[in-house]
Motif scaffolding. Sequence first.
Motif, PDB file in Angstrom:
ATOM      1  N   GLN A  48     -12.522   2.330  -6.488  1.00 18.05           N
ATOM      2  CA  GLN A  48     -11.788   1.267  -5.785  1.00 18.05           C
ATOM      3  C   GLN A  48     -12.565   0.718  -4.592  1.00 18.05           C
ATOM      4  O   GLN A  48     -12.371  -0.436  -4.192  1.00 18.05           O
ATOM      5  N   GLN A  68       0.284   8.355  -3.853  1.00 21.64           N
ATOM      6  CA  GLN A  68       0.170   7.173  -4.709  1.00 21.64           C
ATOM      7  C   GLN A  68      -0.330   5.955  -3.929  1.00 21.64           C
ATOM      8  O   GLN A  68      -1.215   5.240  -4.391  1.00 21.64           O
ATOM      9  N   HIS A  69       0.227   5.741  -2.730  1.00 19.33           N
ATOM     10  CA  HIS A  69      -0.157   4.585  -1.913  1.00 19.33           C
ATOM     11  C   HIS A  69      -0.909   5.085  -0.681  1.00 19.33           C
ATOM     12  O   HIS A  69      -0.379   5.872   0.105  1.00 19.33           O
ATOM     13  N   LEU A  96      -4.036   4.022   2.496  1.00 23.48           N
ATOM     14  CA  LEU A  96      -4.779   2.987   3.214  1.00 23.48           C
ATOM     15  C   LEU A  96      -5.989   3.639   3.851  1.00 23.48           C
ATOM     16  O   LEU A  96      -5.866   4.646   4.564  1.00 23.48           O
ATOM     17  N   VAL A 117       6.644  -0.155   7.097  1.00 28.46           N
ATOM     18  CA  VAL A 117       5.869   0.691   6.185  1.00 28.46           C
ATOM     19  C   VAL A 117       5.816   2.096   6.773  1.00 28.46           C
ATOM     20  O   VAL A 117       5.222   2.313   7.834  1.00 28.46           O
ATOM     21  N   TYR A 168      -1.420   8.100   4.112  1.00 25.00           N
ATOM     22  CA  TYR A 168      -0.601   8.263   2.925  1.00 25.00           C
ATOM     23  C   TYR A 168       0.719   7.567   3.233  1.00 25.00           C
ATOM     24  O   TYR A 168       1.443   7.953   4.147  1.00 25.00           O
ATOM     25  N   GLN A 207       2.870   0.406  -0.413  1.00 28.92           N
ATOM     26  CA  GLN A 207       1.656  -0.305  -0.034  1.00 28.92           C
ATOM     27  C   GLN A 207       2.006  -1.488   0.867  1.00 28.92           C
ATOM     28  O   GLN A 207       2.913  -2.262   0.558  1.00 28.92           O
ATOM     29  N   PRO A 225      -6.589  -0.994   0.921  1.00 27.27           N
ATOM     30  CA  PRO A 225      -5.466  -0.297   0.273  1.00 27.27           C
ATOM     31  C   PRO A 225      -5.957   0.408  -0.988  1.00 27.27           C
ATOM     32  O   PRO A 225      -6.808  -0.124  -1.725  1.00 27.27           O
ATOM     33  N   GLU A 269      -4.723   2.851  -4.524  1.00 27.98           N
ATOM     34  CA  GLU A 269      -3.629   3.319  -5.375  1.00 27.98           C
ATOM     35  C   GLU A 269      -4.132   4.459  -6.259  1.00 27.98           C
ATOM     36  O   GLU A 269      -5.209   4.358  -6.847  1.00 27.98           O
TER      37      GLU A 269
END
Length: 531
Positions: A343, A454-455, A457, A480, A501, A505, A525, A527
């Motif tokens: 990513q 899962q999400h 940054l 968030v 974490y 997102q 970001p 995933e």
Amino acid sequence: MAPKVLVSDKLSETAVQIFRDRGIDVTFDPSIGKDKEKLAQIIGDYDGLAIRSATKVTAKLLDNAPRLKVVGRAGIGVDNVDIPAASKKGVIVMNTPFGNSVTTAEHAIALMMAVARQIPEANASTHAGKWEKSRFMGSEVTAKTLGVIGAGNIGAIVCDRALGLRMKVIAYDPFLSEERATKLGVTKVELDELLARADFITLHVPLTDKTRNILSAEAIAKTRPGVRIINCARGGLVDETALAAALKSGHVAGAGFDVFEVEPATDSPLFGLPNVVVTPHLGASTTEAQENVALQVAEQMSDYLLTGAVQNALNMPSVTAEEAAVMAPWVKLAAHLGSFAGQLTEDPIRAVNILYDGAVAEMNLDALNCAVIAGIMKASNPDVNMVSAPVVARERGVKISTTTQGKSGVFDAYIKLTVVTEDRERSIAGTVFSDGKPRFIQIKGITIDAEVGQHMLYTTNEDVPGIIGTLGQTMGENGVNIANFTLGRSSRGAEAIALLYLDAQPPADVLAKLKATGLFRQVRPLEFDMA
């Protein structure tokens, strides 16, 4: 939901019952394999396909099978499966290489004896009321030299049976070690020596570009006069036209063939010759063998669909059920490491270097490598999996290297991944804690301790005050929630990183606000697949 398997060729009811007993939703329709159109219409509903030789698994069929995970062939030969196409689609192809080994080896020995003693011709003559005892002068096999081309599983059984017949056995196989040859009780030789010495030659190799016509006209000319040739392996290994000429001239005394270059074989240069015994590909045709391979393929497919265990796959490293259980968190970690690197890497990847440290270095590294590569490749192709990823990597010219070492740090084991592009190297390391959860422990040489979610940054910045506050305030103001917050730096005042974490997102405008502060070099970001 239970996995669904289609059995499209004839398989024993006992094998079908294995699927049912294991909790798999199985459809048994042994006639559909020959109906290409109907099979293409329904294959999209299934996770597994169990076949013999009638069903043709083509690239076109695979295009209609988005759910398909595994094809299981009850038997050795997979000529009816497009393995490269299956690999690209991420479909595992399994066979059962050991279920009919004894049967095939016995058929080779039977053909050798039939050729040596002219049994079929003598049988036909006697049934016709003739008593031509002097016509059918045979040849003993005792003390004769048998040349075995290919000393793998079936070839090794043939060697054992031939030694029991008191034959001298020599073998040609590039992969046969001297130690293994000694254990088998055979003499390892080069092909030309085998051709020159053998009274009988039997073939037990797959058909590849290297083995096609391994007994060509030139090779047959090198054999000793009076040799007898047996082929129960694959059609195409012997030049049938050249062999027919050698049989007619008397240079070759006899031949026994169970396989042909074109099958079903309705015509062949070998047909009609009195010193040739032919059978219609019966090598695996015994009740015991047919039952064995059917049971094996049902067990193998069930194990994979239910536990992830991979046995006898032709396009995926094998992983036992025990290994699958122990390796599961490490496979997940390997995929996360690859996903992180994939990513963040936008330039074409030239090389992938994977270091396994400590206890993980003793695990099934081929499977772990596949997980790493799949994680990397998913960033640009979400449909990639552990089967197709190595194919995609090869197509892109990515060089993959693996290094192992003993425990070298505070962790009992860890994996470090380095991705190399034209301009830079990016590295990340991780481990699995006692709770079975993967953790990132190092990014770009900076030590961290980050739970994977899962999400996430990822940010990089100069080590200055205010970073934590800016991140926290911006996330809070925009609703968030931060589940976990990890920081690290290379040294005071140098480069620093943050890995958050998140419960969700952040929208693009929130990321834009962070970038607009001028504090961050990167705001990315990420995933991760937590399934």
